[in-house]
Scaffold this active site. Structure first.
Site, PDB file in Angstrom:
ATOM      1  N   ALA A  17       1.712  -1.563   0.181  1.00  0.00           N
ATOM      2  CA  ALA A  17       1.813  -2.926   0.732  1.00  0.00           C
ATOM      3  C   ALA A  17       2.266  -2.889   2.187  1.00  0.00           C
ATOM      4  O   ALA A  17       1.686  -3.573   3.054  1.00  0.00           O
ATOM      5  CB  ALA A  17       2.780  -3.744  -0.105  1.00  0.00           C
ATOM      6  N   LYS A  80     -16.236   3.329  -7.733  1.00  0.00           N
ATOM      7  CA  LYS A  80     -15.925   2.655  -9.001  1.00  0.00           C
ATOM      8  C   LYS A  80     -16.885   1.485  -9.207  1.00  0.00           C
ATOM      9  O   LYS A  80     -16.972   0.598  -8.363  1.00  0.00           O
ATOM     10  CB  LYS A  80     -14.476   2.147  -8.963  1.00  0.00           C
ATOM     11  CG  LYS A  80     -14.103   1.302 -10.168  1.00  0.00           C
ATOM     12  CD  LYS A  80     -12.647   0.838 -10.133  1.00  0.00           C
ATOM     13  CE  LYS A  80     -12.405  -0.160 -11.244  1.00  0.00           C
ATOM     14  NZ  LYS A  80     -11.069  -0.764 -11.190  1.00  0.00           N
ATOM     15  N   THR A 346      -5.707  -5.297  -9.921  1.00  0.00           N
ATOM     16  CA  THR A 346      -5.678  -6.421  -8.992  1.00  0.00           C
ATOM     17  C   THR A 346      -4.548  -6.396  -7.963  1.00  0.00           C
ATOM     18  O   THR A 346      -4.538  -7.232  -7.058  1.00  0.00           O
ATOM     19  CB  THR A 346      -5.570  -7.731  -9.794  1.00  0.00           C
ATOM     20  OG1 THR A 346      -4.688  -7.528 -10.902  1.00  0.00           O
ATOM     21  CG2 THR A 346      -6.919  -8.173 -10.302  1.00  0.00           C
TER      22      THR A 346
HETATM   23  C1  LIG Z   1       2.162   1.263 -13.753  1.00  0.00           C
HETATM   24  C2  LIG Z   1       1.496   0.699 -12.546  1.00  0.00           C
HETATM   25  C3  LIG Z   1       0.153   0.952 -12.316  1.00  0.00           C
HETATM   26  C4  LIG Z   1      -0.489   0.395 -11.208  1.00  0.00           C
HETATM   27  N1  LIG Z   1      -1.823   0.583 -11.026  1.00  0.00           N
HETATM   28  C5  LIG Z   1      -2.457  -0.093 -10.050  1.00  0.00           C
HETATM   29  C6  LIG Z   1      -3.847   0.013  -9.870  1.00  0.00           C
HETATM   30  O1  LIG Z   1      -4.537   0.738 -10.572  1.00  0.00           O
HETATM   31  N2  LIG Z   1      -4.419  -0.721  -8.895  1.00  0.00           N
HETATM   32  C7  LIG Z   1      -3.699  -1.530  -8.071  1.00  0.00           C
HETATM   33  O2  LIG Z   1      -4.280  -2.224  -7.225  1.00  0.00           O
HETATM   34  N3  LIG Z   1      -2.370  -1.577  -8.171  1.00  0.00           N
HETATM   35  C8  LIG Z   1      -1.732  -0.907  -9.134  1.00  0.00           C
HETATM   36  N4  LIG Z   1      -0.379  -0.994  -9.249  1.00  0.00           N
HETATM   37  C9  LIG Z   1       0.376  -1.713  -8.233  1.00  0.00           C
HETATM   38  C10 LIG Z   1       0.553  -0.826  -6.999  1.00  0.00           C
HETATM   39  O3  LIG Z   1       1.220   0.349  -7.339  1.00  0.00           O
HETATM   40  C11 LIG Z   1       1.361  -1.562  -5.948  1.00  0.00           C
HETATM   41  O4  LIG Z   1       0.860  -2.847  -5.756  1.00  0.00           O
HETATM   42  C12 LIG Z   1       1.282  -0.854  -4.638  1.00  0.00           C
HETATM   43  O5  LIG Z   1       1.604   0.487  -4.776  1.00  0.00           O
HETATM   44  C13 LIG Z   1       2.214  -1.476  -3.638  1.00  0.00           C
HETATM   45  O6  LIG Z   1       3.544  -1.132  -3.866  1.00  0.00           O
HETATM   46  P1  LIG Z   1       4.589  -1.596  -2.794  1.00  0.00           P
HETATM   47  O7  LIG Z   1       4.200  -1.058  -1.475  1.00  0.00           O
HETATM   48  O8  LIG Z   1       4.775  -3.069  -2.913  1.00  0.00           O
HETATM   49  O9  LIG Z   1       5.947  -0.938  -3.303  1.00  0.00           O
HETATM   50  P2  LIG Z   1       6.466   0.584  -3.268  1.00  0.00           P
HETATM   51  O10 LIG Z   1       5.396   1.571  -3.366  1.00  0.00           O
HETATM   52  O11 LIG Z   1       7.563   0.630  -4.278  1.00  0.00           O
HETATM   53  O12 LIG Z   1       7.104   0.728  -1.815  1.00  0.00           O
HETATM   54  C14 LIG Z   1       8.361   0.190  -1.491  1.00  0.00           C
HETATM   55  C15 LIG Z   1       8.765   0.689  -0.119  1.00  0.00           C
HETATM   56  O13 LIG Z   1       9.975   0.046   0.255  1.00  0.00           O
HETATM   57  C16 LIG Z   1      10.877   1.014   0.736  1.00  0.00           C
HETATM   58  N5  LIG Z   1      12.250   0.529   0.542  1.00  0.00           N
HETATM   59  C17 LIG Z   1      12.760  -0.050  -0.559  1.00  0.00           C
HETATM   60  N6  LIG Z   1      14.074  -0.339  -0.364  1.00  0.00           N
HETATM   61  C18 LIG Z   1      14.355   0.039   0.895  1.00  0.00           C
HETATM   62  C19 LIG Z   1      15.534   0.012   1.679  1.00  0.00           C
HETATM   63  N7  LIG Z   1      16.694  -0.455   1.219  1.00  0.00           N
HETATM   64  N8  LIG Z   1      15.466   0.486   2.935  1.00  0.00           N
HETATM   65  C20 LIG Z   1      14.309   0.995   3.443  1.00  0.00           C
HETATM   66  N9  LIG Z   1      13.176   1.056   2.740  1.00  0.00           N
HETATM   67  C21 LIG Z   1      13.200   0.588   1.481  1.00  0.00           C
HETATM   68  C22 LIG Z   1      10.544   2.264  -0.048  1.00  0.00           C
HETATM   69  O14 LIG Z   1      11.033   3.428   0.589  1.00  0.00           O
HETATM   70  C23 LIG Z   1       9.030   2.181  -0.050  1.00  0.00           C
HETATM   71  O15 LIG Z   1       8.543   2.699   1.172  1.00  0.00           O
HETATM   72  C24 LIG Z   1       0.260  -0.404 -10.312  1.00  0.00           C
HETATM   73  C25 LIG Z   1       1.633  -0.605 -10.525  1.00  0.00           C
HETATM   74  C26 LIG Z   1       2.255  -0.074 -11.634  1.00  0.00           C
HETATM   75  C27 LIG Z   1       3.714  -0.323 -11.837  1.00  0.00           C
END
Ligand SMILES: Cc1cc2nc3c(=O)[nH]c(=O)nc-3n(C[C@H](O)[C@H](O)[C@H](O)COP(=O)(O)OP(=O)(O)OC[C@H]3O[C@@H](n4cnc5c(N)ncnc54)[C@H](O)[C@@H]3O)c2cc1C
Length: 500
Positions: A17, A80, A346
């Site tokens: 994200a 895909k 999604t």
């Molecule tokens: C089981 C599972 C399967 C999935 N499969 C799919 C899929 O097939 N297709 C799909 O589209 N999506 C899928 N998703 C969703 C997908 O993984 C996420 O939408 C995507 O990875 C985005 O994650 P994110 O960046 O929001 O969070 P994260 O990857 O958790 O990143 C969070 C970031 O915030 C940082 N951070 C947090 N706290 C702090 C702090 N205090 N100080 C500094 N940095 C901090 C971390 O270091 C990290 O860089 C899946 C999710 C799950 C749980």
């Protein structure tokens, strides 16, 4: 009236994200006018899953000017064409939700009505055989859709299976080149303004402080800004989507990568299989009310092929979304904004939608509440649409072989979804959803895949002479089969364009 522009944008989080947001903002906001900083903590790391996508990701990459073959090489991606749902309707049954149409409309009547009439006349052809996406997927074929709209080879879409960590790395390089400043460190304090509760600055473990005008919370499930700081609240949808944990493991590939995801229903949830060029992603999404972690682990490990290359990892979650995705001067994008399980892949799509809507509604210092409300309304609808589509898969099961499936079958569902299902069963109509995340062909694939067959077909179907209809349908099927036979294999296309 003059704008009072914002200048400093701060993104917290460097997962998929965070880097998708940084890349898109750096593409649309000129560096002379805006500074963009992204803070991430290697110590905390990212969630490390999220590998299957839907076709909209191609629009996102195109808008950023990303070369598809380079991106696929960098993320070890495969193509895909859809998702195969195994044992969802009942044990021993399977269907594919392809990213393509079934046949084509005749006289403005959707194709499934003609197929229904033939079925009622005793024709046993599965509707999937009128889908080029399905036919190619099952024969392990892939070529890019042609631009000739008259050809059936133009009538499908595709997405990717990718390594999410590599995608974030790729976008990190992209963003750095475009001027985004990456700051490594853990945020330990968030200061808000007394007058209105807006976020003012962040303090890192190192003591460094970072001020901003607009803060984007990409900190993952913890929702560091949107929840821990702004206490925005969460709508819990787990009564409709009862899975609340996943266990994920990567394995060595034992066969050529297939161009579709597999989603196999299990006793208390379902298992994913996502083939990349380099390896396979596997996971079991389950409800902890119905199965223990240990049982889930055993189920997953006894249903994977190939040697494990990572340790199994448990991931807890709660289906739902924040009450507001944009609160004051903070926009939550990614897991911080809410989570709907990955059954239809999604989450990345919701991330890109959030980003593009933020760009459309880009604020100035006034942070106009009407604009923020409109953003929240639009994103609520997106989440609601995905939620209902996911519930459809569970609610319409015929399975009653475990307490989990009994619950799903009997649970109350949202009124809007109930109406859609009833409308389809009674009349064969699919609610107009052409502007939604999932459109007619997606709904048709899952409704019919789950064996919900309408009681009647559209009255205008009878305007076509039955003999003529039979010939038309046979021709469609033959055209698809012939066209797919000219396609190269999935592997040949990967090797030709984007071998990692
Ligand atoms: C089981 C599972 C399967 C999935 N499969 C799919 C899929 O097939 N297709 C799909 O589209 N999506 C899928 N998703 C969703 C997908 O993984 C996420 O939408 C995507 O990875 C985005 O994650 P994110 O960046 O929001 O969070 P994260 O990857 O958790 O990143 C969070 C970031 O915030 C940082 N951070 C947090 N706290 C702090 C702090 N205090 N100080 C500094 N940095 C901090 C971390 O270091 C990290 O860089 C899946 C999710 C799950 C749980």
């Amino acid at each position: 009236m003059q704008n009072n522009p914002i200048k400093n944008i701060v993104i917290v989080g460097g997962g998929t994200a965070g880097w998708m947001t940084a890349a898109a903002l750096s593409r649309y906001l000129p560096p002379k006018d805006y500074t963009i900083k992204l803070i991430e903590s290697d110590q905390i790391g990212t969630i490390g899953v999220g590998e299957a996508t839907i076709p909209g990701i191609r629009d996102f990459n195109n808008k950023l000017g990303i070369d598809e073959n380079e991106f696929m090489r960098a993320t070890k991606a495969t193509y895909k064409l859809g998702i195969e749902f195994i044992d969802w309707t009942k044990k021993g049954h399977a269907y594919v939700h392809p990213f393509s149409y079934f046949g084509h409309d005749l006289n403005g009547v959707p194709f499934h009505n003609y197929w229904l009439k033939q079925k009622q006349l005793g024709d046993t052809t599965n509707i999937s055989e009128y889908s080029i996406g399905y036919t190619a997927a099952k024969l392990n074929k892939f070529s890019h859709p042609t631009s000739d709209q008259k050809s059936v080879l133009s009538k499908f879409f595709y997405a990717f299976h990718l390594d999410a960590t590599l995608y974030a790395n790729y976008l990190r390089k992209f963003s750095s080149k475009a001027g985004v400043e990456r700051i490594e460190g853990k945020v330990i304090n968030v200061s808000t303004r007394k007058s209105d509760g807006f976020i003012e600055k962040l303090t890192l473990e190192s003591g460094q402080t970072i001020q901003g005008d607009l803060f984007i919370d990409c900190s993952g499930f913890r929702g560091l800004l949107i929840e821990q700081t702004l206490k925005t609240g969460y709508q819990d949808w787990s009564h409709w989507l009862p899975c609340d944990r996943a266990i994920a493991v990567q394995t060595v590939s034992t066969e050529d990568a297939i161009p579709y995801t597999k989603a196999t229903a299990r006793e208390a949830g379902w298992q994913w299989k996502i083939p990349l060029q380099s390896r396979v992603g596997n996971g079991y999404v389950y409800s902890s009310q119905y199965i223990s972690d240990e049982q889930a682990k055993q189920t997953l490990l006894s249903n994977i092929e190939g040697e494990m290359i990572t340790e199994p990892k448990f991931i807890p979650f709660k289906a739902g979304k924040r009450n507001k995705l944009w609160n004051r001067n903070c926009v939550a994008i990614g897991l911080s904004s809410g989570f709907l399980e990955p059954l239809e892949s999604t989450s990345i799509h919701l991330i890109q939608t959030s980003i593009m809507k933020l760009i459309t509604h880009f604020p100035d210092q006034a942070f106009n509440p009407v604009d923020i409300q409109d953003y929240n309304n639009q994103m609520n609808r997106q989440f609601e649409q995905v939620k209902d589509f996911l519930i459809l898969h569970y609610k319409t099961t015929q399975r009653d072989d475990s307490p989990f499936w009994k619950y799903c079958k009997s649970m109350a569902i949202p009124k809007e979804l109930e109406h859609r299902i009833n409308l389809f069963i009674e009349t064969g109509h699919i609610v107009n959803c052409e502007k939604e995340v999932f459109v007619y062909s997606n709904w048709a694939a899952v409704l019919l895949g789950q064996e919900l067959f309408p009681k009647v077909y559209h009255p205008r179907v009878d305007c076509i002479n039955p003999e003529q209809l039979k010939i038309l349908l046979a021709q469609m099927k033959l055209t698809i089969a012939k066209s797919v036979s000219t396609m190269p294999s999935h592997l040949e296309t990967i090797n030709r364009f984007c071998k990692a």
